[in-house]
Design a protein around this motif. Structure first.
Motif, PDB file in Angstrom:
ATOM      1  N   ASP A   1       0.835  -1.210   0.000  1.00  8.72           N
ATOM      2  CA  ASP A   1       0.000   0.000   0.000  1.00  8.72           C
ATOM      3  C   ASP A   1       0.869   1.260   0.000  1.00  8.72           C
ATOM      4  OD1 ASP A   1      -2.347  -1.520   0.181  1.00  8.72           O
ATOM      5  OD2 ASP A   1      -2.498  -1.319   2.361  1.00  8.72           O
ATOM      6  N   VAL A   2       1.854   1.297   0.892  1.00 10.39           N
ATOM      7  CA  VAL A   2       2.702   2.487   1.020  1.00 10.39           C
ATOM      8  C   VAL A   2       3.531   2.723  -0.239  1.00 10.39           C
ATOM      9  CG1 VAL A   2       4.876   3.200   2.129  1.00 10.39           C
ATOM     10  CG2 VAL A   2       2.843   2.814   3.511  1.00 10.39           C
ATOM     11  N   CYS A   3       4.052   1.634  -0.816  1.00 13.42           N
ATOM     12  CA  CYS A   3       4.840   1.787  -2.047  1.00 13.42           C
ATOM     13  C   CYS A   3       3.968   2.329  -3.179  1.00 13.42           C
ATOM     14  CB  CYS A   3       5.455   0.450  -2.448  1.00 13.42           C
ATOM     15  SG  CYS A   3       6.794  -0.094  -1.365  1.00 13.42           S
ATOM     16  N   HIS A   4       2.738   1.857  -3.269  1.00 14.24           N
ATOM     17  CA  HIS A   4       1.813   2.344  -4.290  1.00 14.24           C
ATOM     18  C   HIS A   4       1.514   3.831  -4.060  1.00 14.24           C
ATOM     19  CE1 HIS A   4      -2.263   1.602  -6.571  1.00 14.24           C
ATOM     20  NE2 HIS A   4      -1.562   2.591  -7.087  1.00 14.24           N
ATOM     21  N   ALA A   5       1.289   4.192  -2.798  1.00 16.97           N
ATOM     22  CA  ALA A   5       1.019   5.602  -2.479  1.00 16.97           C
ATOM     23  C   ALA A   5       2.190   6.484  -2.905  1.00 16.97           C
ATOM     24  CB  ALA A   5       0.745   5.759  -0.986  1.00 16.97           C
ATOM     25  N   TYR A   6       3.397   5.999  -2.665  1.00 15.82           N
ATOM     26  CA  TYR A   6       4.576   6.776  -3.087  1.00 15.82           C
ATOM     27  C   TYR A   6       4.569   7.007  -4.594  1.00 15.82           C
ATOM     28  CZ  TYR A   6       9.259   7.721  -4.752  1.00 15.82           C
ATOM     29  OH  TYR A   6      10.321   8.259  -5.428  1.00 15.82           O
ATOM     30  N   GLN A   7       4.253   5.977  -5.375  1.00 11.08           N
ATOM     31  CA  GLN A   7       4.258   6.115  -6.840  1.00 11.08           C
ATOM     32  C   GLN A   7       3.235   7.150  -7.297  1.00 11.08           C
ATOM     33  OE1 GLN A   7       6.674   4.816  -8.394  1.00 11.08           O
ATOM     34  NE2 GLN A   7       7.364   3.239  -6.964  1.00 11.08           N
ATOM     35  N   ILE A   8       2.086   7.206  -6.625  1.00 10.22           N
ATOM     36  CA  ILE A   8       1.065   8.206  -6.968  1.00 10.22           C
ATOM     37  C   ILE A   8       1.598   9.618  -6.718  1.00 10.22           C
ATOM     38  CG2 ILE A   8      -1.181   9.152  -6.267  1.00 10.22           C
ATOM     39  CD1 ILE A   8      -2.046   6.226  -5.732  1.00 10.22           C
TER      40      ILE A   8
ATOM     41  N   ILE B   1       3.941  -5.736  -5.678  1.00  8.25           N
ATOM     42  CA  ILE B   1       2.755  -5.298  -6.419  1.00  8.25           C
ATOM     43  C   ILE B   1       1.618  -5.063  -5.435  1.00  8.25           C
ATOM     44  CG2 ILE B   1       3.427  -6.455  -8.556  1.00  8.25           C
ATOM     45  CD1 ILE B   1       1.446  -8.693  -7.884  1.00  8.25           C
ATOM     46  N   ASN B   2       0.641  -4.252  -5.841  1.00  8.84           N
ATOM     47  CA  ASN B   2      -0.462  -3.887  -4.956  1.00  8.84           C
ATOM     48  C   ASN B   2      -1.817  -4.303  -5.515  1.00  8.84           C
ATOM     49  OD1 ASN B   2      -1.937  -0.877  -3.581  1.00  8.84           O
ATOM     50  ND2 ASN B   2      -1.316  -2.689  -2.446  1.00  8.84           N
ATOM     51  N   SER B   3      -1.788  -4.960  -6.679  1.00  9.59           N
ATOM     52  CA  SER B   3      -3.012  -5.473  -7.299  1.00  9.59           C
ATOM     53  C   SER B   3      -2.628  -6.597  -8.245  1.00  9.59           C
ATOM     54  CB  SER B   3      -3.755  -4.362  -8.053  1.00  9.59           C
ATOM     55  OG  SER B   3      -2.954  -3.852  -9.103  1.00  9.59           O
ATOM     56  N   PRO B   4      -3.576  -7.479  -8.594  1.00  7.28           N
ATOM     57  CA  PRO B   4      -3.245  -8.674  -9.390  1.00  7.28           C
ATOM     58  C   PRO B   4      -2.494  -8.389 -10.682  1.00  7.28           C
ATOM     59  CG  PRO B   4      -5.437  -8.886  -8.476  1.00  7.28           C
ATOM     60  CD  PRO B   4      -4.973  -7.498  -8.140  1.00  7.28           C
ATOM     61  N   ASN B   5      -2.893  -7.368 -11.408  1.00 10.70           N
ATOM     62  CA  ASN B   5      -2.238  -7.053 -12.675  1.00 10.70           C
ATOM     63  C   ASN B   5      -1.433  -5.766 -12.594  1.00 10.70           C
ATOM     64  OD1 ASN B   5      -3.442  -9.312 -14.064  1.00 10.70           O
ATOM     65  ND2 ASN B   5      -5.360  -8.153 -14.067  1.00 10.70           N
ATOM     66  N   GLY B   6      -1.116  -5.369 -11.378  1.00 13.03           N
ATOM     67  CA  GLY B   6      -0.449  -4.087 -11.189  1.00 13.03           C
ATOM     68  C   GLY B   6       1.042  -4.134 -11.448  1.00 13.03           C
ATOM     69  N   PRO B   7       1.648  -2.971 -11.630  1.00 11.82           N
ATOM     70  CA  PRO B   7       3.084  -2.871 -11.884  1.00 11.82           C
ATOM     71  C   PRO B   7       3.882  -2.989 -10.588  1.00 11.82           C
ATOM     72  CG  PRO B   7       2.135  -0.687 -11.776  1.00 11.82           C
ATOM     73  CD  PRO B   7       0.981  -1.657 -11.622  1.00 11.82           C
ATOM     74  N   ASP B   8       5.191  -3.050 -10.715  1.00 11.67           N
ATOM     75  CA  ASP B   8       6.082  -3.004  -9.562  1.00 11.67           C
ATOM     76  C   ASP B   8       5.990  -1.619  -8.924  1.00 11.67           C
ATOM     77  OD1 ASP B   8       8.119  -3.281  -7.711  1.00 11.67           O
ATOM     78  OD2 ASP B   8       9.715  -2.906  -9.176  1.00 11.67           O
ATOM     79  N   VAL B   9       5.596  -1.576  -7.654  1.00 11.30           N
ATOM     80  CA  VAL B   9       5.479  -0.289  -6.959  1.00 11.30           C
ATOM     81  C   VAL B   9       6.660  -0.038  -6.020  1.00 11.30           C
ATOM     82  CG1 VAL B   9       2.964  -0.159  -7.125  1.00 11.30           C
ATOM     83  CG2 VAL B   9       4.007  -1.330  -5.165  1.00 11.30           C
ATOM     84  N   TYR B  10       7.590  -0.987  -5.960  1.00  9.75           N
ATOM     85  CA  TYR B  10       8.729  -0.896  -5.039  1.00  9.75           C
ATOM     86  C   TYR B  10       9.864  -0.051  -5.605  1.00  9.75           C
ATOM     87  CZ  TYR B  10      12.387  -2.647  -1.833  1.00  9.75           C
ATOM     88  OH  TYR B  10      13.399  -2.765  -0.910  1.00  9.75           O
ATOM     89  N   ALA B  11       9.986  -0.044  -6.924  1.00 11.39           N
ATOM     90  CA  ALA B  11      11.113   0.630  -7.569  1.00 11.39           C
ATOM     91  C   ALA B  11      11.161   2.112  -7.212  1.00 11.39           C
ATOM     92  CB  ALA B  11      11.019   0.467  -9.080  1.00 11.39           C
ATOM     93  N   GLY B  12      12.301   2.553  -6.756  1.00  9.61           N
ATOM     94  CA  GLY B  12      12.514   3.970  -6.496  1.00  9.61           C
ATOM     95  C   GLY B  12      12.017   4.486  -5.168  1.00  9.61           C
TER      96      GLY B  12
END
Length: 476
Positions: free
Chosen positions: A68-75, A107-118
């Motif tokens: 969740d947090v990694c996805h929030a960062y990407q946003i 990943i944060n969803s089944p078809n989602g991208p890598d949210v960890y990078a960066g």
């Protein structure tokens, strides 16, 4: 000349009236005024948007919180916020966990991208603590222990966005190291931040069970802080994108990828033009989706604090990138497969257990771990019931009015928690739900001596093992 003077006075009065109307309109609906002049409602002039992102758990079976947090960062990063203004708390132990089928990827969803990078690693491992979180919010560099040392060095005109995701209980939020976050302490930090005059407005999103109890009856409406929570003060929040659910994670992922409230707001932010969506509009859509199609497996998203801030656009706090929305459209009416936050770890363990080869050593070890966890949880439930009966018996228990804070004497509550853990073992992320019982003991006049005697009597023979608070730390 007389007519000219009348015309001049009339013009000045009209101009003055126009200025007054514009100022009042600006205060009531800030984004709409900015839009009149073609602005995207981004912070103006020297104003900066800061963000603090916190995943308060560790362990692969809590994968979803760090995801969740990694996805929030990407946003936020995609929205234009700078790394120097984004502060991330995450234990950072899941991307390269042996159980992760995609090493180095989250990943944060089944078809989602890598949210960890960066993602910045500001506070990881043992640095993910309540004290560091509070020091970062207050901009207190000297109080930070470990980590990058980055803090919210905000100015009076700055905006602040805070996102917390983890386990919770009545009046508390979990942290992987050291004492939990207690609601009264969190509110004091927010009041102190406001008194310092080092921000303009703040928005807080909280994903946790009973997360409404952190603010209900506690958060003043005049701090320029707007809050939404995943649940009300009395219910669980929910993990989603779990094995054998609809929709399921990709093959190999035997854990939940996200949380229902969290993926609801983030998938909305992924798919909408945040320059034109208000916080209130996002809240209403997230509220509908998190209620999970009016099912029993959903929670009531709540809002607290300075509600007028909800009229502003989401872009003020999350940034915006017009025309670059790659996520699938936000679906608010689809029912989601979910699991209670407190059961998500055991749910994942059982899924792994069933897939392992019969009579393998790994399968036996996992089964023993499940039994150990289950036994400790049963012990916690039984012990709390016994202590409650011993101290209150059949007496009529005082009940708090709806909308009231959990407890008045927070020192008493912390003492009750510490005494319980001293004799009965760590509450753990599961046993946090019992803080309401401890609060009720305080609200009904039970003193520390009586609690000590009852708890010692109940748990004196219990072998704590790895749940000894002297090893894992006390929750209070």
């Amino acid at each position: 000349m007389f007519n000219m003077m009348n015309w001049t006075m009339s013009f000045q009065l009209k101009l003055l009236l126009l200025i007054v109307l514009v100022v009042q309109y600006s205060k009531a609906t800030r984004p709409s005024l900015f839009h009149l002049f073609g602005s995207t409602n981004e912070p103006q002039g020297d104003s900066t948007t800061w963000a603090v992102l916190v995943a308060g758990s560790n362990g692969y079976d809590n994968y979803r919180h760090q995801a969740d947090v990694c996805h929030a960062y990407q946003i936020l990063k995609r929205g234009g916020l700078k790394d120097e203004n984004i502060i991330v708390f995450m234990y950072d132990d899941i991307a390269n966990d042996p159980s992760n089928p995609r090493p180095g990827v989250i990943i944060n969803s089944p078809n989602g991208p890598d949210v960890y990078a960066g993602v910045p690693k500001d506070y990881t491992g043992e640095s993910v603590t309540t004290d560091n979180f509070f020091a970062v919010l207050l901009g207190n560099e000297t109080a930070v222990q470990g980590g990058s040392g980055k803090v919210v060095a905000s100015k009076p005109d700055d905006k602040i966005f805070v996102y917390f995701t983890d386990h919770g209980g009545p009046g508390i939020l979990c942290m992987p190291t050291g004492p939990f976050i207690y609601a009264n302490d969190f509110i004091k930090v927010l009041e102190t931040k406001h008194a310092m005059g080092t921000y303009d407005e703040m928005v807080i999103y909280v994903e946790a069970c009973e997360s409404g109890s952190i603010f209900e009856g506690l958060l003043p409406a005049d701090l320029n802080i707007y809050v939404t929570t995943a649940s009300n003060a009395n219910e669980s929040s929910w993990g989603t994108y779990c094995p054998d659910m609809s929709p399921p994670p990709p093959p190999g992922f035997d854990t939940c990828l996200g949380d229902l409230y969290s993926i609801s707001w983030m998938e909305d932010s992924d798919s909408e033009d945040l320059r034109h969506e208000t916080l209130e509009e996002q809240y209403l859509k997230v509220k509908m989706r998190t209620y999970n199609n009016h099912s029993s497996e959903g929670s009531h998203v709540m809002q607290y604090g300075t509600l007028g801030i909800s009229k502003e656009t989401v872009s003020v706090y999350q940034g915006s990138t017009p025309g670059s929305f790659s996520a699938k459209p936000f679906q608010s009416s689809d029912s989601m497969g979910v699991v209670n936050q407190r059961d998500a770890d055991l749910y994942s363990m059982w899924k792994r257990y069933k897939k392992l080869t019969e009579e393998s050593q790994q399968k036996e070890e996992l089964f023993n771990k499940i039994k150990e966890i289950t036994a400790h949880r049963a012990h916690l439930d039984g012990s709390v019931d016994m202590i409650k009966g011993y101290l209150l018996g059949n007496e009529l228990v005082s009940v708090r009015d709806e909308g009231s804070a959990l407890v008045d004497d927070w020192g008493c509550l912390k003492s009750m928690v510490r005494t319980f853990e001293k004799y009965c073992g760590s509450l753990t992320q599961y046993g946090m739900k019992h803080t309401r019982t401890f609060a009720n003991l305080c609200n009904n006049g039970v003193n520390n001596k009586a609690m000590d005697e009852a708890t010692k009597h109940t748990c004196s023979s219990y072998k704590m093992g790895r749940w000894n608070p002297a090893i894992v730390g006390y929750s209070a």
